[in-house]
Design a protein around this motif. Structure first.
Motif, PDB file in Angstrom:
ATOM      1  N   ARG A  16      27.199  51.350  40.827  1.00 53.75           N
ATOM      2  CA  ARG A  16      26.130  51.101  41.808  1.00 53.75           C
ATOM      3  C   ARG A  16      24.853  50.559  41.166  1.00 53.75           C
ATOM      4  O   ARG A  16      24.296  49.562  41.644  1.00 53.75           O
TER       5      ARG A  16
ATOM      6  N   PHE B 260      25.843  46.925  39.185  1.00 50.71           N
ATOM      7  CA  PHE B 260      26.333  45.772  39.942  1.00 50.71           C
ATOM      8  C   PHE B 260      25.221  44.818  40.388  1.00 50.71           C
ATOM      9  O   PHE B 260      25.329  43.597  40.171  1.00 50.71           O
ATOM     10  N   PRO B 261      24.133  45.298  40.996  1.00 53.68           N
ATOM     11  CA  PRO B 261      23.091  44.351  41.404  1.00 53.68           C
ATOM     12  C   PRO B 261      22.434  43.645  40.225  1.00 53.68           C
ATOM     13  O   PRO B 261      22.008  42.485  40.356  1.00 53.68           O
TER      14      PRO B 261
ATOM     15  N   CYS C 103      24.827  40.853  39.323  1.00 49.01           N
ATOM     16  CA  CYS C 103      24.765  39.792  40.329  1.00 49.01           C
ATOM     17  C   CYS C 103      23.496  38.958  40.166  1.00 49.01           C
ATOM     18  O   CYS C 103      23.532  37.723  40.254  1.00 49.01           O
TER      19      CYS C 103
ATOM     20  N   ASN D 246      38.310  46.644  44.199  1.00 47.54           N
ATOM     21  CA  ASN D 246      38.514  45.507  45.092  1.00 47.54           C
ATOM     22  C   ASN D 246      37.210  45.060  45.748  1.00 47.54           C
ATOM     23  O   ASN D 246      36.942  43.855  45.870  1.00 47.54           O
ATOM     24  N   VAL D 247      36.409  46.021  46.174  1.00 43.42           N
ATOM     25  CA  VAL D 247      35.138  45.666  46.816  1.00 43.42           C
ATOM     26  C   VAL D 247      34.199  45.001  45.808  1.00 43.42           C
ATOM     27  O   VAL D 247      33.551  43.992  46.112  1.00 43.42           O
ATOM     28  N   ALA D 248      34.126  45.551  44.603  1.00 44.14           N
ATOM     29  CA  ALA D 248      33.273  44.937  43.579  1.00 44.14           C
ATOM     30  C   ALA D 248      33.752  43.534  43.248  1.00 44.14           C
ATOM     31  O   ALA D 248      32.937  42.613  43.056  1.00 44.14           O
TER      32      ALA D 248
ATOM     33  N   LEU E 242      35.413  41.472  45.267  1.00 43.08           N
ATOM     34  CA  LEU E 242      35.114  40.599  46.408  1.00 43.08           C
ATOM     35  C   LEU E 242      33.630  40.256  46.487  1.00 43.08           C
ATOM     36  O   LEU E 242      33.253  39.090  46.622  1.00 43.08           O
ATOM     37  N   GLU E 243      32.789  41.267  46.390  1.00 46.68           N
ATOM     38  CA  GLU E 243      31.359  41.036  46.548  1.00 46.68           C
ATOM     39  C   GLU E 243      30.749  40.348  45.324  1.00 46.68           C
ATOM     40  O   GLU E 243      29.696  39.714  45.433  1.00 46.68           O
ATOM     41  N   GLY E 244      31.415  40.454  44.188  1.00 44.12           N
ATOM     42  CA  GLY E 244      30.885  39.817  42.987  1.00 44.12           C
ATOM     43  C   GLY E 244      31.420  38.431  42.728  1.00 44.12           C
ATOM     44  O   GLY E 244      30.914  37.723  41.844  1.00 44.12           O
TER      45      GLY E 244
ATOM     46  N   GLU F 147      29.116  35.525  42.533  1.00 43.21           N
ATOM     47  CA  GLU F 147      27.950  35.713  41.675  1.00 43.21           C
ATOM     48  C   GLU F 147      28.314  35.930  40.208  1.00 43.21           C
ATOM     49  O   GLU F 147      27.527  36.462  39.425  1.00 43.21           O
TER      50      GLU F 147
ATOM     51  N   VAL G 162      41.152  39.208  46.015  1.00 43.11           N
ATOM     52  CA  VAL G 162      40.263  38.062  45.937  1.00 43.11           C
ATOM     53  C   VAL G 162      41.112  36.798  45.899  1.00 43.11           C
ATOM     54  O   VAL G 162      42.064  36.702  45.125  1.00 43.11           O
TER      55      VAL G 162
END
Length: 303
Positions: free
Chosen positions: A134, A137-138, A141, A178-180, A182-184, A187, A285
């Motif tokens: 958490r 990750f930002p 990105c 999987n979420v990381a 997809l969202e990454g 970026e 992905v």
């Protein structure tokens, strides 16, 4: 073939004071990474605090000419997770790679395991992964680059006895990865899972006398590749055990379509429903979920 190096890359490795994490830290540091060696030095059950294991790894790295710093914060709390990531920022000004390897063991059958022991393992493995991902990750990105390696296990993917807490954590890790991924993806941030097999102190109490060579050094090169800028995959599960490297993936049978179903028809058609035929292999992905929905809708439209 040119060496794959990590010069100027900042790497955070949780649970790096012993076993697999130590092997990862030594390998990446030997290839130029600046490493935050996180390990609170707890017992196998997750109790106590001792800087010794983390500092010993740092000493090894420094003696070999590498760069590393020890950190003893726990992954088991949000505050600890933030502190681990901020150790990288405070010492090296950035974070490029996060490897979540920290783990503990509290065995017990599903009939008997206590809620305390269940939570204690989830807090380190699964919630611990979130607690470091958490805050990291930002930052990744924003920098346009990052590599995250989380740890799953065949004990979760295929199940095992007397480790429901561990198995639940390791399977839950798939969703987080999987979420990381997809969202990454847009970026420059990639996230993958390693399912390692190695004889470490987590094998305490098991009879390993007939095992083939299974040292952590047989897992570390694959983890290093997943952590490297050359890593070409994201949202995948990789396995390393006894010298065998492989990809693990989910698959679906093509299934059977009917416009309506009765319980009796389900019973009659179960062999076809379960028939693998030509299975669907849908990668998270870029569009695994939507591919699942699209293909299901297409079968419905064709009737």
């Amino acid at each position: 073939m040119a060496d794959l190096r990590f010069d100027d890359r900042v790497v955070v490795i949780t649970g790096a004071g012993r076993g697999l994490g130590r092997a990862y830290a030594l390998l990446l540091a030997s290839r130029g990474a600046k490493v935050v060696v996180n390990d609170p030095g707890v017992t196998l059950q997750g109790e106590g605090v001792d800087i010794g294991p983390a500092q010993e790894v740092v000493n090894e790295i420094q003696a070999a000419g590498g760069i590393a710093v020890a950190n003893t914060d726990t992954v088991a709390t949000p505050e600890g997770g933030k502190a681990i990531i901020h150790a990288a920022l405070d010492h090296y000004g950035r974070i490029d790679v996060l490897i979540h390897n920290a783990g503990n063991v509290r065995r017990g059958s599903l009939k008997e395991i206590s809620y305390e022991d269940f939570d204690a393992v989830l807090d380190v493995h699964l919630r611990g992964a979130f607690n470091v991902v958490r805050p990291a990750f930002p930052l990744m990105c924003a920098a346009g680059y990052g590599r995250i390696v989380l740890t799953t296990s065949v004990s979760g993917l295929y199940g095992n006895q007397n480790v429901v807490n561990y198995a639940t954590s390791k399977t839950g890790m798939i969703g987080l990865s999987n979420v990381a991924a997809l969202e990454g993806a847009a970026e420059g941030v990639k996230c993958n899972l390693i399912a390692p097999g190695a004889v470490t102190r987590m094998a305490e109490g098991l009879d390993t006398s007939q095992y083939p060579p299974m040292g952590p050094e047989l897992v570390a090169p694959l983890v290093a590749w997943l952590a490297h800028e050359n890593c070409s995959v994201t949202g995948e599960i990789m396995s390393a055990m006894a010298g065998r490297l492989a990809r693990i993936y989910l698959a679906e049978t093509p299934g059977v379509f009917q416009p309506s179903w009765s319980v009796e028809q389900v019973d009659q058609q179960m062999a076809g429903i379960r028939d693998p035929g030509t299975p669907w292999v849908l990668s998270p992905v870029p569009t695994g979920q939507s591919d699942h929905i699209r293909r299901s809708f297409e079968m419905a439209r064709k009737g």
